[in-house]
Design a protein around this motif. Sequence first.
Motif, PDB file in Angstrom:
ATOM      1  N   TYR A 180       0.827  -1.206   0.000  1.00  0.00           N
ATOM      2  CA  TYR A 180       0.000   0.000   0.000  1.00  0.00           C
ATOM      3  C   TYR A 180       0.865   1.261   0.000  1.00  0.00           C
ATOM      4  O   TYR A 180       0.658   2.173  -0.800  1.00  0.00           O
ATOM      5  N   GLY A 181       1.836   1.302   0.906  1.00  0.00           N
ATOM      6  CA  GLY A 181       2.705   2.467   0.994  1.00  0.00           C
ATOM      7  C   GLY A 181       3.531   2.672  -0.258  1.00  0.00           C
ATOM      8  O   GLY A 181       3.745   3.807  -0.707  1.00  0.00           O
ATOM      9  N   LEU A 208       4.793   5.630  -5.135  1.00  0.00           N
ATOM     10  CA  LEU A 208       4.953   5.593  -6.594  1.00  0.00           C
ATOM     11  C   LEU A 208       4.000   6.583  -7.256  1.00  0.00           C
ATOM     12  O   LEU A 208       4.376   7.315  -8.181  1.00  0.00           O
ATOM     13  N   GLY A 209       2.767   6.613  -6.789  1.00  0.00           N
ATOM     14  CA  GLY A 209       1.813   7.574  -7.324  1.00  0.00           C
ATOM     15  C   GLY A 209       2.234   9.008  -7.063  1.00  0.00           C
ATOM     16  O   GLY A 209       2.042   9.889  -7.908  1.00  0.00           O
ATOM     17  N   ALA A 210       2.822   9.254  -5.886  1.00  0.00           N
ATOM     18  CA  ALA A 210       3.306  10.597  -5.561  1.00  0.00           C
ATOM     19  C   ALA A 210       4.435  11.016  -6.497  1.00  0.00           C
ATOM     20  O   ALA A 210       4.496  12.171  -6.940  1.00  0.00           O
ATOM     21  N   VAL A 211       5.345  10.084  -6.789  1.00  0.00           N
ATOM     22  CA  VAL A 211       6.446  10.383  -7.719  1.00  0.00           C
ATOM     23  C   VAL A 211       5.899  10.685  -9.112  1.00  0.00           C
ATOM     24  O   VAL A 211       6.355  11.611  -9.787  1.00  0.00           O
ATOM     25  N   VAL A 212       4.905   9.913  -9.539  1.00  0.00           N
ATOM     26  CA  VAL A 212       4.274  10.179 -10.836  1.00  0.00           C
ATOM     27  C   VAL A 212       3.646  11.570 -10.839  1.00  0.00           C
ATOM     28  O   VAL A 212       3.746  12.317 -11.830  1.00  0.00           O
ATOM     29  N   THR A 213       3.020  11.946  -9.732  1.00  0.00           N
ATOM     30  CA  THR A 213       2.419  13.276  -9.620  1.00  0.00           C
ATOM     31  C   THR A 213       3.464  14.366  -9.793  1.00  0.00           C
ATOM     32  O   THR A 213       3.240  15.365 -10.489  1.00  0.00           O
ATOM     33  N   VAL A 214       4.619  14.182  -9.157  1.00  0.00           N
ATOM     34  CA  VAL A 214       5.687  15.179  -9.242  1.00  0.00           C
ATOM     35  C   VAL A 214       6.267  15.232 -10.655  1.00  0.00           C
ATOM     36  O   VAL A 214       6.468  16.312 -11.216  1.00  0.00           O
ATOM     37  N   GLY A 273      -2.677   9.430  -8.552  1.00  0.00           N
ATOM     38  CA  GLY A 273      -3.642   8.624  -7.807  1.00  0.00           C
ATOM     39  C   GLY A 273      -4.169   7.473  -8.629  1.00  0.00           C
ATOM     40  O   GLY A 273      -4.423   6.380  -8.101  1.00  0.00           O
ATOM     41  N   GLY A 274      -4.327   7.694  -9.946  1.00  0.00           N
ATOM     42  CA  GLY A 274      -4.788   6.620 -10.820  1.00  0.00           C
ATOM     43  C   GLY A 274      -3.808   5.462 -10.879  1.00  0.00           C
ATOM     44  O   GLY A 274      -4.207   4.294 -10.860  1.00  0.00           O
ATOM     45  N   VAL A 275      -2.513   5.778 -10.930  1.00  0.00           N
ATOM     46  CA  VAL A 275      -1.492   4.728 -10.930  1.00  0.00           C
ATOM     47  C   VAL A 275      -1.543   3.937  -9.621  1.00  0.00           C
ATOM     48  O   VAL A 275      -1.517   2.698  -9.617  1.00  0.00           O
ATOM     49  N   ALA A 276      -1.636   4.663  -8.508  1.00  0.00           N
ATOM     50  CA  ALA A 276      -1.692   3.982  -7.209  1.00  0.00           C
ATOM     51  C   ALA A 276      -2.944   3.132  -7.081  1.00  0.00           C
ATOM     52  O   ALA A 276      -2.889   1.992  -6.597  1.00  0.00           O
ATOM     53  N   ASP A 281     -10.753  -2.223  -1.077  1.00  0.00           N
ATOM     54  CA  ASP A 281     -11.551  -1.069  -0.684  1.00  0.00           C
ATOM     55  C   ASP A 281     -10.664   0.134  -0.375  1.00  0.00           C
ATOM     56  O   ASP A 281     -11.134   1.118   0.190  1.00  0.00           O
ATOM     57  N   ARG A 282      -9.376   0.055  -0.751  1.00  0.00           N
ATOM     58  CA  ARG A 282      -8.446   1.126  -0.401  1.00  0.00           C
ATOM     59  C   ARG A 282      -7.925   1.885  -1.615  1.00  0.00           C
ATOM     60  O   ARG A 282      -6.965   2.644  -1.504  1.00  0.00           O
ATOM     61  N   THR A 283      -8.547   1.704  -2.761  1.00  0.00           N
ATOM     62  CA  THR A 283      -8.064   2.407  -3.956  1.00  0.00           C
ATOM     63  C   THR A 283      -8.249   3.920  -3.825  1.00  0.00           C
ATOM     64  O   THR A 283      -7.402   4.695  -4.274  1.00  0.00           O
ATOM     65  N   VAL A 284      -9.347   4.335  -3.219  1.00  0.00           N
ATOM     66  CA  VAL A 284      -9.593   5.766  -3.046  1.00  0.00           C
ATOM     67  C   VAL A 284      -8.591   6.367  -2.067  1.00  0.00           C
ATOM     68  O   VAL A 284      -8.016   7.427  -2.307  1.00  0.00           O
ATOM     69  N   SER A 285      -8.358   5.667  -0.952  1.00  0.00           N
ATOM     70  CA  SER A 285      -7.444   6.200   0.060  1.00  0.00           C
ATOM     71  C   SER A 285      -5.996   6.216  -0.427  1.00  0.00           C
ATOM     72  O   SER A 285      -5.260   7.164  -0.153  1.00  0.00           O
ATOM     73  N   VAL A 286      -5.577   5.194  -1.172  1.00  0.00           N
ATOM     74  CA  VAL A 286      -4.207   5.180  -1.660  1.00  0.00           C
ATOM     75  C   VAL A 286      -4.022   6.267  -2.728  1.00  0.00           C
ATOM     76  O   VAL A 286      -2.952   6.886  -2.818  1.00  0.00           O
ATOM     77  N   GLY A 287      -5.071   6.529  -3.501  1.00  0.00           N
ATOM     78  CA  GLY A 287      -5.000   7.612  -4.467  1.00  0.00           C
ATOM     79  C   GLY A 287      -4.926   8.973  -3.795  1.00  0.00           C
ATOM     80  O   GLY A 287      -4.158   9.846  -4.202  1.00  0.00           O
TER      81      GLY A 287
END
Length: 247
Positions: free
Chosen positions: A120-121, A126-132, A145-148, A157-163
């Motif tokens: 999860y982390g 990884l999603g944060a790096v993609v965002t940057v 968030g989409g990648v995460a 049930d954690r796709t929203v929270s990880v995004g």
Amino acid sequence: MDGEQHPTADGPLPEVVDWILATVVALVGLLSVVAGSALVFLVDRDGLAAGIEDGTVTVTVATTELTDAEALEVADAVVSWTGAGLLLVGIGTVLVAVGYLVARRRAHRRSKTGEPTGSYGTYAVLGAVVTVVLSFVPFSPALGGGVAGYLERGESDRTVSVGALAGFLPAAPVLAVLVFVLGGLIAGLLTIGQIGEAIVVGTTLLLTALLVATLAAALGALGGYAGGRFAERRATTSRPQRAPDDG
């Protein structure tokens, strides 16, 4: 983690991904340390005074015109606080990168012994790096968030929270630095007796920063939901169909 099994990607990401992510985060932290060190050790009060005098450095607070002496007080406070903030945030970011790498190495060792582990982390980072990396693209937190969310899988049930976490993480250090900038600005304005301006400017900047961070998390959550749904649909279409029973 909570110990509950959540369906995620087909397998844990390779350890090299952990090293790449930790390296990127550490480099961001080191850049912040360098910038903070430059402000703390290279920019002094005399240099600011010279810059204000020749017009190189200008200080404007809302519609209030500051004298050179007042501008110097405000600029000196802002530079000092901002430099300290960049240093502390940079050091903290490097420590987070090291801690992340240590935690992931332990997780990989546990997975080799058959213990359940989660990523999860890792997906959030990884999603944060993609965002940057894609920060030049509008609504980049939604992409990160989409990648995460895609990696976390639609069945979880954690796709929203990880995004949301992937969208918020890049904004967190910026928000922390802005708090120091705000502190320096308020300190400088209070020094010259501009209490009203300090309250108005401080409140405006703080609310703006919180709004930006909230928007980044919301876009990341939206992207996480979309990524999870896409992964779920992709898994459904690629699942082999059972032949109908004759009897």
